[in-house]
Design a protein around this motif. Sequence first.
Motif, mmCIF file in Angstrom:
data_model
loop_
_atom_site.group_PDB
_atom_site.id
_atom_site.type_symbol
_atom_site.label_atom_id
_atom_site.label_comp_id
_atom_site.label_asym_id
_atom_site.label_seq_id
_atom_site.Cartn_x
_atom_site.Cartn_y
_atom_site.Cartn_z
ATOM 1 N N LYS A 10 0.835 -1.196 0.000
ATOM 2 C CA LYS A 10 0.000 0.000 0.000
ATOM 3 C C LYS A 10 0.871 1.249 0.000
ATOM 4 O O LYS A 10 1.861 1.316 0.722
ATOM 5 C CB LYS A 10 -0.882 -0.038 1.258
ATOM 6 N N PRO A 11 0.524 2.236 -0.805
ATOM 7 C CA PRO A 11 1.298 3.481 -0.799
ATOM 8 C C PRO A 11 1.174 4.159 0.566
ATOM 9 O O PRO A 11 0.089 4.173 1.151
ATOM 10 C CB PRO A 11 0.630 4.330 -1.876
ATOM 11 N N ARG A 12 2.261 4.727 1.038
ATOM 12 C CA ARG A 12 2.235 5.367 2.361
ATOM 13 C C ARG A 12 2.119 6.882 2.229
ATOM 14 O O ARG A 12 2.900 7.523 1.514
ATOM 15 C CB ARG A 12 3.506 5.017 3.132
ATOM 16 N N ALA A 13 1.177 7.446 2.972
ATOM 17 C CA ALA A 13 0.977 8.895 2.949
ATOM 18 C C ALA A 13 2.250 9.631 3.368
ATOM 19 O O ALA A 13 2.584 10.683 2.821
ATOM 20 C CB ALA A 13 -0.185 9.281 3.865
ATOM 21 N N ASP A 14 2.965 9.059 4.298
ATOM 22 C CA ASP A 14 4.176 9.716 4.789
ATOM 23 C C ASP A 14 5.218 9.911 3.695
ATOM 24 O O ASP A 14 5.909 10.931 3.649
ATOM 25 C CB ASP A 14 4.791 8.902 5.931
ATOM 26 N N ASP A 15 5.329 8.927 2.824
ATOM 27 C CA ASP A 15 6.294 9.067 1.722
ATOM 28 C C ASP A 15 5.904 10.219 0.806
ATOM 29 O O ASP A 15 6.749 10.982 0.321
ATOM 30 C CB ASP A 15 6.348 7.757 0.920
ATOM 31 N N LEU A 16 4.602 10.334 0.550
ATOM 32 C CA LEU A 16 4.124 11.419 -0.305
ATOM 33 C C LEU A 16 4.310 12.774 0.381
ATOM 34 O O LEU A 16 4.753 13.748 -0.249
ATOM 35 C CB LEU A 16 2.643 11.199 -0.642
ATOM 36 N N LEU A 17 4.001 12.838 1.661
ATOM 37 C CA LEU A 17 4.113 14.102 2.395
ATOM 38 C C LEU A 17 5.563 14.562 2.513
ATOM 39 O O LEU A 17 5.849 15.759 2.446
ATOM 40 C CB LEU A 17 3.471 13.962 3.786
ATOM 41 N N ALA A 18 6.468 13.610 2.682
ATOM 42 C CA ALA A 18 7.886 13.970 2.753
ATOM 43 C C ALA A 18 8.334 14.573 1.422
ATOM 44 O O ALA A 18 9.070 15.559 1.374
ATOM 45 C CB ALA A 18 8.721 12.734 3.080
ATOM 46 N N TRP A 19 7.855 13.979 0.335
ATOM 47 C CA TRP A 19 8.159 14.538 -0.994
ATOM 48 C C TRP A 19 7.567 15.925 -1.135
ATOM 49 O O TRP A 19 8.211 16.860 -1.625
ATOM 50 C CB TRP A 19 7.599 13.600 -2.072
ATOM 51 N N TYR A 20 6.317 16.073 -0.678
ATOM 52 C CA TYR A 20 5.613 17.357 -0.778
ATOM 53 C C TYR A 20 6.349 18.446 -0.006
ATOM 54 O O TYR A 20 6.477 19.583 -0.481
ATOM 55 C CB TYR A 20 4.191 17.199 -0.239
ATOM 56 N N ASP A 21 6.866 18.101 1.152
ATOM 57 C CA ASP A 21 7.563 19.100 1.957
ATOM 58 C C ASP A 21 8.811 19.628 1.249
ATOM 59 O O ASP A 21 9.248 20.752 1.492
ATOM 60 C CB ASP A 21 7.949 18.503 3.323
ATOM 61 N N GLU A 151 -7.221 10.807 -10.042
ATOM 62 C CA GLU A 151 -7.713 9.685 -10.846
ATOM 63 C C GLU A 151 -6.557 9.033 -11.616
ATOM 64 O O GLU A 151 -6.473 7.811 -11.720
ATOM 65 C CB GLU A 151 -8.779 10.170 -11.831
ATOM 66 N N ARG A 152 -5.691 9.859 -12.133
ATOM 67 C CA ARG A 152 -4.560 9.340 -12.895
ATOM 68 C C ARG A 152 -3.579 8.587 -11.986
ATOM 69 O O ARG A 152 -3.157 7.468 -12.296
ATOM 70 C CB ARG A 152 -3.852 10.474 -13.639
ATOM 71 N N VAL A 153 -3.238 9.212 -10.869
ATOM 72 C CA VAL A 153 -2.294 8.584 -9.933
ATOM 73 C C VAL A 153 -2.845 7.244 -9.445
ATOM 74 O O VAL A 153 -2.156 6.220 -9.484
ATOM 75 C CB VAL A 153 -2.020 9.517 -8.738
ATOM 76 N N MET A 154 -4.084 7.257 -8.995
ATOM 77 C CA MET A 154 -4.668 6.046 -8.421
ATOM 78 C C MET A 154 -4.839 4.953 -9.473
ATOM 79 O O MET A 154 -4.593 3.778 -9.206
ATOM 80 C CB MET A 154 -6.028 6.368 -7.786
ATOM 81 N N GLU A 176 -9.665 7.482 -0.106
ATOM 82 C CA GLU A 176 -10.056 7.687 1.295
ATOM 83 C C GLU A 176 -9.224 6.822 2.230
ATOM 84 O O GLU A 176 -8.863 7.243 3.328
ATOM 85 C CB GLU A 176 -11.546 7.373 1.477
ATOM 86 N N GLU A 177 -8.907 5.617 1.767
ATOM 87 C CA GLU A 177 -8.140 4.708 2.615
ATOM 88 C C GLU A 177 -6.701 5.168 2.813
ATOM 89 O O GLU A 177 -6.004 4.679 3.697
ATOM 90 C CB GLU A 177 -8.158 3.296 2.001
ATOM 91 N N LEU A 178 -6.260 6.093 1.974
ATOM 92 C CA LEU A 178 -4.873 6.562 2.080
ATOM 93 C C LEU A 178 -4.743 7.878 2.834
ATOM 94 O O LEU A 178 -3.646 8.267 3.239
ATOM 95 C CB LEU A 178 -4.282 6.733 0.674
ATOM 96 N N ARG A 183 -2.394 15.070 8.316
ATOM 97 C CA ARG A 183 -2.347 16.256 7.450
ATOM 98 C C ARG A 183 -3.192 16.048 6.197
ATOM 99 O O ARG A 183 -2.657 16.038 5.079
ATOM 100 C CB ARG A 183 -0.893 16.529 7.048
ATOM 101 N N PRO A 184 -4.492 15.937 6.359
ATOM 102 C CA PRO A 184 -5.337 15.667 5.187
ATOM 103 C C PRO A 184 -5.260 16.758 4.121
ATOM 104 O O PRO A 184 -5.335 16.467 2.916
ATOM 105 C CB PRO A 184 -6.741 15.565 5.781
ATOM 106 N N GLY A 185 -5.100 18.016 4.556
ATOM 107 C CA GLY A 185 -5.021 19.110 3.597
ATOM 108 C C GLY A 185 -3.752 19.038 2.764
ATOM 109 O O GLY A 185 -3.789 19.175 1.536
ATOM 110 N N ASP A 186 -2.641 18.822 3.430
ATOM 111 C CA ASP A 186 -1.381 18.689 2.698
ATOM 112 C C ASP A 186 -1.397 17.447 1.813
ATOM 113 O O ASP A 186 -0.849 17.452 0.706
ATOM 114 C CB ASP A 186 -0.202 18.608 3.683
ATOM 115 N N PHE A 187 -2.026 16.394 2.298
ATOM 116 C CA PHE A 187 -2.113 15.175 1.497
ATOM 117 C C PHE A 187 -2.863 15.428 0.194
ATOM 118 O O PHE A 187 -2.423 15.014 -0.879
ATOM 119 C CB PHE A 187 -2.813 14.065 2.297
#
Length: 367
Positions: A10-21, A151-154, A176-178, A183-187
């Motif tokens: 499963k993709p991890r939100a933390d990995d995405l957020l670290a990239w976003y930061d 939609e494209r990413v998923m 929703e599951e991710l 940090r839902p807004g940043d996600f």
Amino acid sequence: MLTPALSATKPRADDLLAWYDRHRRDLPWRAKPGEAADPYRVWLSEIMLQQTTVVAVRPFYLKFLDRFPTVHVLAQAQEEVVMQAWAGLGYYSRARNLHACAKVVVARYSGVFPSTEEELLKLPGIGAYTAAAVAAIAFNEHAAAVDGNVERVMSRIFTIDEPLPKAKVQIKTLTEELVPTDRPGDFAQALMDLGATICSPKRPACALCPWMSPCQAREQGLQETFPKKQKKAEGQLRRGAAFVVLRADDTILLRTRPPKGLLGSMAEPPTSDWDPAYEPSRAVLDAPLEARWQRLPGVVRHVFTHFPLEMTILFAKVPKGTPAPDDMRWTPRLRLYEEALPGVMKKALVHALGDLPPEPAAKAENA
DNA sequence: CAAACGTGGAA
DNA sequence: TTTCCAAGTTT
């Protein structure tokens, strides 16, 4: 030991957020890290960004915010002024709904936007995506904003074979599951930035993607084949005529289109009906007034979402004092910038008059 | 649910 | 030049 099947993690939100930061885009409507988001600005930007690129929105957003700094100012504005500020951006029902929404927020919510997805969804112009986006970005609600990027990413991560738009329900659930509690807004913004800059429609930069390893499409080398989409039928060419009248006092004949439908509530020089069988040679029969009409060489071409248009331009000069026909008006040529003229109508006027006079530069606040 | 609803930029 | 499309909503 290492099995490729492990990539089905499963993709991890933390990995995405670290990239976003590290890589978040700096956008005029986006709060700086640590700052609170302004719901009015978030909402305004989300409406403008519907089916519209960041590059196109940026100048409109800045000018619009300058003219309507708060939801109160917007709610009290004349509709015509709002339409004028939106002119050129397209999808004009957005502007009418935006104005209506501002009035509801002021009248019913005392000028404070509701914070939940459910309440936001009831407001005019706010659909499933925008309700979730505003809830998440402006209020840090646990909401999954699913736009074209998501939609494209998923669809790539999970190799969703179901074509859009049927796959939307599945994608909403998966997203929703991710969504992290944290940090839902940043996600939400991170996911859209990822789609816009890395997981692009063509030539996605998978090597730079924080979610490369859980991406099933990437694993199979099929990333560019997602999302699957059903094709839309293309519209048939329509023809028509526009009538540009220059009165001797340097005014132009305009009218306002009906509030609903194509280019609703926008200004235009009088036009004929637009139809595939329209005969430009007989256009003068549709003229709004008696005059020595001159059929100008060439045509104005324009492409709407659902059909292309070819407009013949008829031009006439009339004497000072010529009255405007019913429901029409004379606007000084030098003040055309004050009119809510959509792109296609600007093209028509330019075809007949040459370049339109520019809007006077906005006064500098700190000159 | 399919169709209506704008525009301009990129490949 | 053609094609695709960009942070969708409404009917």
